[in-house]
Every structure is written in C-alpha cells, then in structure tokens.
Write a protein that holds these residues in place. Structure first.
Motif, short mmCIF file in Angstrom:
data_model
loop_
_atom_site.label_atom_id
_atom_site.label_comp_id
_atom_site.label_asym_id
_atom_site.label_seq_id
_atom_site.Cartn_x
_atom_site.Cartn_y
_atom_site.Cartn_z
N MET A 1 -7.39 11.09 12.27
CA MET A 1 -7.69 10.41 10.64
C MET A 1 -9.14 10.37 11.39
SD MET A 1 -6.90 8.28 9.04
CE MET A 1 -5.13 8.14 9.60
N LYS A 2 -9.31 10.30 9.50
CA LYS A 2 -10.72 10.36 9.23
C LYS A 2 -11.55 9.01 8.62
CE LYS A 2 -11.19 15.76 9.95
NZ LYS A 2 -11.41 17.22 9.21
N VAL A 3 -11.06 9.82 7.42
CA VAL A 3 -11.28 7.91 6.45
C VAL A 3 -10.55 7.38 6.69
CG1 VAL A 3 -11.61 7.52 4.15
CG2 VAL A 3 -12.99 9.66 5.46
N ILE A 4 -10.56 5.53 6.83
CA ILE A 4 -10.09 4.41 6.09
C ILE A 4 -10.45 3.45 4.80
CG2 ILE A 4 -9.53 2.67 7.76
CD1 ILE A 4 -10.12 3.52 10.13
N GLY A 5 -9.29 3.50 4.04
CA GLY A 5 -9.65 3.33 3.07
C GLY A 5 -9.31 1.30 2.97
N ALA A 6 -10.42 0.23 3.00
CA ALA A 6 -10.26 -0.91 3.33
C ALA A 6 -9.81 -1.78 1.95
CB ALA A 6 -11.03 -1.07 4.14
N GLY A 7 -9.88 -0.58 1.29
CA GLY A 7 -9.76 -1.53 -0.54
C GLY A 7 -8.36 -2.00 -0.76
N PHE A 8 -8.44 -3.23 -1.36
CA PHE A 8 -6.91 -3.12 -1.83
C PHE A 8 -6.33 -2.76 -2.76
CE2 PHE A 8 -8.03 -8.30 -1.48
CZ PHE A 8 -7.28 -7.94 -0.06
N GLY A 9 -5.49 -2.27 -3.22
CA GLY A 9 -4.29 -1.19 -3.84
C GLY A 9 -5.40 -2.08 -5.55
N ARG A 10 -5.39 -0.99 -6.53
CA ARG A 10 -5.83 -0.93 -7.88
C ARG A 10 -7.42 -1.56 -7.81
NH1 ARG A 10 -1.94 0.33 -8.13
NH2 ARG A 10 -0.29 0.18 -9.19
N THR A 11 -7.91 -0.69 -6.53
CA THR A 11 -9.40 -0.44 -6.60
C THR A 11 -9.77 0.82 -6.62
OG1 THR A 11 -9.65 -0.58 -4.47
CG2 THR A 11 -9.94 -2.68 -5.45
N GLY A 12 -9.32 1.17 -7.62
CA GLY A 12 -9.41 3.19 -7.98
C GLY A 12 -9.15 4.02 -6.50
N THR A 13 -7.97 3.18 -5.85
CA THR A 13 -7.75 4.25 -4.46
C THR A 13 -6.44 5.34 -4.88
OG1 THR A 13 -5.43 2.68 -4.60
CG2 THR A 13 -7.15 2.30 -2.86
N ALA A 19 -9.95 12.73 -4.62
CA ALA A 19 -11.13 12.85 -4.35
C ALA A 19 -11.14 13.76 -3.03
CB ALA A 19 -11.73 12.04 -4.05
N LEU A 20 -10.84 12.43 -2.04
CA LEU A 20 -10.53 13.41 -0.69
C LEU A 20 -9.92 14.15 -0.38
CD1 LEU A 20 -10.30 9.67 0.98
CD2 LEU A 20 -11.85 10.51 1.15
N TYR A 25 -9.89 15.81 2.96
CA TYR A 25 -10.01 14.96 4.00
C TYR A 25 -7.90 14.65 3.64
CZ TYR A 25 -14.82 14.35 5.40
OH TYR A 25 -15.93 15.33 5.86
N GLY A 26 -7.29 15.67 3.34
CA GLY A 26 -6.38 15.38 3.32
C GLY A 26 -5.39 16.08 4.24
N PRO A 27 -4.13 15.62 3.83
CA PRO A 27 -2.92 14.45 2.95
C PRO A 27 -3.71 13.03 3.65
CG PRO A 27 -1.54 15.29 4.63
CD PRO A 27 -2.80 16.48 5.33
N CYS A 28 -4.03 12.31 2.39
CA CYS A 28 -4.35 11.10 2.89
C CYS A 28 -3.05 10.12 2.60
CB CYS A 28 -5.46 11.08 1.03
SG CYS A 28 -5.96 9.33 0.95
N TYR A 29 -3.17 9.35 3.48
CA TYR A 29 -1.83 8.97 2.92
C TYR A 29 -2.05 7.16 2.62
CZ TYR A 29 1.73 5.97 5.64
OH TYR A 29 3.30 5.53 5.34
N HIS A 30 -1.38 7.36 1.49
CA HIS A 30 -1.39 5.75 0.22
C HIS A 30 0.18 5.74 0.23
CE1 HIS A 30 -1.85 5.24 -4.17
NE2 HIS A 30 -2.89 4.99 -4.02
N MET A 31 0.20 4.06 -0.39
CA MET A 31 1.05 3.69 -1.00
C MET A 31 2.45 4.14 -1.47
SD MET A 31 3.55 1.30 -0.63
CE MET A 31 2.79 -0.55 -0.27
#
Length: 229
Positions: A1-13, A19-20, A25-31
C-alpha cells in the motif's frame, strides 16, 4: 500500500483513482471495487461489525485506496501501513453536501422507508442470486452512515460539521510531510510533486461521479439478478 485516501466519497475520488493508476499506483481500491466484486461487501461488513480488520487480506494486490468505506478507517490504515502517503481530497463543503445527498445519502435514506412492491421483488431476487451484495445496505450503515455520521445523514448541519471536523482531524493527525490536501481541480502538479512523479502528458482525469452513480447501481442490480454474481 503506497497511497491511502482519507477523503470522503464525492470529493473527486473517482478522478483521483484514475490519476493514481496512470501514475503507476494501481490498481486503486475504491467503492467501485466493492460494488463490482460482491464478496468484498461481506469483508467490510465484518470490519464494520467488529469481527475482523484483516487489512492485508482486504487490500491484497492493491497499491492505493480511496473513497469509502476505506476512508472511514484512515487512522487504522495509516497506522497499519506506516510507509504509505495520505491524500485528503477536499472540495467546497456545500457543493459536496449537495452531491453526496443526491447520491449516497439518497440511497441510504431510501433503505429506511418501506419499499414499494417492485423494490421488494428486486430485493428478494438479489438476496437469492447475490447474497453478499444483498448485505450492502447493512455494510454501508456499519462502516459509513453510523460510524462516520452517527446515522444522522438527513441532518444537513450535522453532516457539514462532520465534514469540516474530519478535515481538521486528518490534518492534525498526519505529519505534513506525509499528507497532501488536494482539490482534484488543481490537476497533476501538486499530486505529482507530492509523490515524486513526473507530470504525465495527458489531461488530469475528470470522472462524473454523480452520473456514474445513477447509471451503475440499476445496471449492477440487473446483472446480479441475471447472472447471480
């Protein structure tokens, strides 16, 4: 794991996910991964209800993570992956609320109301054909709606207060050299500088999350009913 997103959903995730992955920096885990792979719903339900927090199992094969439900556990993830950098996506609070209330919260609030007959039929079919995905509303309550917002997602003032408090908590807890506070409208430069990567010769992704949300859920439910997965 190289990047952890702390932003709420609907903030451009969704845009940042693309972009990642462009930056490697993929694959990137997302909802979206949870929705596409229903067995992950049960994993997060276990986390939300206190039975398991097997982060290495949940994120096996992923180099980054963004969006809920992972963002609701940013403290735990930042501790578990001490070498990972943290990106806090932000946007205007009022515009964020308008977006989240029209999508994620609207679906969650609909679950609280008695279902019309046709929705009850769909729910039963999904439960039969895709039992893991049928747990999605319960998982969302346990990991996001109740955990983050105390179940008060219909209280605008409360939700906005939580949003602002979250930004303060993240910026206070994560050292500046490990944290990037990012509005995705800023584009590549701050993200690439933070990660030490050259700026790609392509436009920064712009994913319309609200439109995607409205299209994806009905199609996903139909696919689950037909294919049973």
């Amino acid at each position: 794991m190289k990047v952890i997103g702390a932003g709420f959903g609907r903030t451009g995730t969704a845009s940042l996910k693309q972009a990642l992955e462009i930056l490697g920096y993929g694959p990137c885990y997302h909802m979206s991964e949870v929705i596409a792979q229903p067995h992950r719903v049960r994993q997060w339900l276990d986390v939300g209800e206190g039975r398991s927090a097997g982060w290495d199992t949940i994120f096996a094969g992923y180099a980054s993570t963004l969006d809920w439900p992972a963002a609701a556990y940013w403290r735990e993830l930042a501790e578990h992956y001490p070498d990972a950098k943290v990106v806090l996506t932000v946007r205007d609070a009022e515009r964020w609320y308008d977006s989240v209330s029209a999508t994620i919260f609207a679906s969650a609030l609909a679950e609280r109301r008695p279902l019309p007959p046709h929705r009850r039929i769909v729910r039963k079919l999904v439960a039969l054909r895709a039992p893991d995905f049928a747990l999605y509303p319960r998982m969302a309550r346990a990991t996001v709606m109740d955990r983050v917002f105390d179940g008060r997602i219909d209280d605008r003032a409360h939700v906005l207060k939580v949003f602002e408090r979250h930004i303060t908590e993240v910026t206070s807890a994560i050292p500046p050299e490990r944290l990037l506070v990012l509005d995705v409208r800023e584009g590549w430069e701050p993200l690439c500088a933070f990660l030490g990567e050259p700026v790609p010769d392509v436009p920064f992704p712009e994913a319309n999350e609200r439109a995607t949300f409205r299209r994806k859920r009905p199609r996903r439910l139909l696919r689950l009913i037909i294919k049973g997965r």
